[in-house]
Design an enzyme around this catalytic site. Structure first.
Site, PDB file in Angstrom:
ATOM      1  N   TYR A   1       0.841  -1.196   0.000  1.00  0.00           N
ATOM      2  CA  TYR A   1       0.000   0.000   0.000  1.00  0.00           C
ATOM      3  C   TYR A   1       0.882   1.254   0.000  1.00  0.00           C
ATOM      4  O   TYR A   1       1.601   1.517   0.971  1.00  0.00           O
ATOM      5  CB  TYR A   1      -0.930   0.030   1.218  1.00  0.00           C
ATOM      6  CG  TYR A   1      -1.981  -1.054   1.242  1.00  0.00           C
ATOM      7  CD1 TYR A   1      -2.312  -1.771   0.099  1.00  0.00           C
ATOM      8  CD2 TYR A   1      -2.662  -1.359   2.415  1.00  0.00           C
ATOM      9  CE1 TYR A   1      -3.285  -2.764   0.126  1.00  0.00           C
ATOM     10  CE2 TYR A   1      -3.640  -2.341   2.452  1.00  0.00           C
ATOM     11  CZ  TYR A   1      -3.942  -3.047   1.304  1.00  0.00           C
ATOM     12  OH  TYR A   1      -4.905  -4.034   1.339  1.00  0.00           O
ATOM     13  N   SER A   2       0.814   1.998  -1.085  1.00  0.00           N
ATOM     14  CA  SER A   2       1.680   3.175  -1.285  1.00  0.00           C
ATOM     15  C   SER A   2       3.154   2.811  -1.102  1.00  0.00           C
ATOM     16  O   SER A   2       3.956   3.627  -0.657  1.00  0.00           O
ATOM     17  CB  SER A   2       1.290   4.327  -0.346  1.00  0.00           C
ATOM     18  OG  SER A   2       0.044   4.870  -0.712  1.00  0.00           O
TER      19      SER A   2
END
Length: 327
Positions: free
Chosen positions: A61-62
């Site tokens: 995530y990111s």
């Protein structure tokens, strides 16, 4: 807040899990709608104040930013023993040959990087994000067993795969006396119920806790489909690939959610979540809140109790959908 044991474990988690995919850095990932750290921290703090102790993120995530934001916030707002931190491994973290997947080399490297970003010595739940077709499941399960034995994770879980794959993993762990999966993070909501055919019955039989993702179908169960669009609805290609905005049947299900919401005098999201919360063996739907109001509505869903007739009314229109998420 209500709490429940995760699967057959003794660990208690809040019946609402805060999903942290929406916290990160839009410059480092494909999703441009994620909140930066300044805007993420108040939501994490509000979750803790609401009694939520269960937080789910992933290394991908990111590209690590979500773990960093969550780690700093929990260090500032909570005591480590009071929270349950879950993260995931599998996704592409670099262009190097071993920068993704579930090989021993990849997992051993990624767990240490996740722990550093989360600023903790261990995670409570370490999950495989997808099935790795290039790595023997024996290699993956032995590595996960070693991670638990060395204290870097308390429990292990899985996410988004075919039921036969999950059963194979359970068999391999039992055959060798290795740590067993205790949870399944799968795609389940009122307009996507394909998991009810095999995965849900399997988890019920094996006493595996379900922590469904996308419980509100990326917002589609919370509003009229013709209503104003959001940055996420416009740019989230993954969500667009999951749901068919032209489906008459899905829209009729959404209309029934709206009807019952009016009857109960609650937001539509609470009806959709109440439907999930009454299902066995669902432990905690994962809520991707990007506003304080999203969080407050989710917690409020715990007070909404549907009758069996209402459950049947919501379910009866469903038609088979193509499998998405792990096809």
């Amino acid at each position: 807040m209500e709490y429940a044991r995760l699967g057959s474990t003794g660990m208690k988690v809040s019946r609402i899990c805060l999903g942290c995919m929406g916290f990160g850095d839009a410059t480092r990932w494909i999703h441009k709608w994620v909140l930066n750290e300044e805007n993420s921290r108040p939501i994490i703090q509000k979750a803790l104040e609401s009694g939520i102790n269960f937080f789910d993120t992933a290394n991908v995530y990111s590209i690590g930013a979500s773990e960093e934001i969550l780690g700093r916030a929990l260090k500032d707002f909570a005591r480590r023993d009071e929270v349950v931190i879950a993260t995931k491994v599998f996704g592409k973290m670099s262009d190097y040959p071993n920068g993704s997947g579930l090989s021993r080399k990849a997992i051993m490297s990624e767990i240490d990087k996740s722990l550093k970003r989360l600023q903790t010595d261990y995670v409570d739940l370490y999950q495989i994000h997808r099935w790795d077709y290039e790595t023997p499941i024996e290699e993956t399960m032995e590595t996960l067993n070693d991670i638990v034995r060395t204290g870097k994770a308390r429990y292990i879980g899985a996410s988004a795969m075919w039921a036969w794959q999950f059963q194979k993993a359970l068999y391999v762990s039992e055959k060798h006396g290795w740590t067993r999966f205790v949870s399944m993070q799968n795609h389940l909501n009122l307009i996507y119920r394909e998991e009810e055919r095999e995965m849900v019955p399997l988890c019920r039989e094996e006493k595996i806790g379900l922590i469904p993702y996308s419980p509100l179908a990326s917002g589609r169960l919370t509003r009229e489909w013709s209503s104003e669009s959001t940055l996420r609805s416009e740019t989230d290609q993954i969500a667009k690939g999951k749901y068919d905005s032209t489906s008459d049947v899905d829209q009729q299900v959404v209309e029934r959610v709206a009807e019952l919401a009016g009857k109960h005098g609650v937001p539509r999201s609470q009806i959709a979540l109440a439907w999930l919360l009454q299902k066995v063996p669902v432990t905690a739907p994962i809520i991707g809140a990007t506003k304080i109001s999203h969080l407050e509505e989710a917690v409020g869903a715990l007070s909404v109790k549907l009758t069996q007739d209402e459950v049947s009314y919501l379910e009866e229109l469903y038609v088979p959908h193509r499998v998405v998420g792990h096809q």
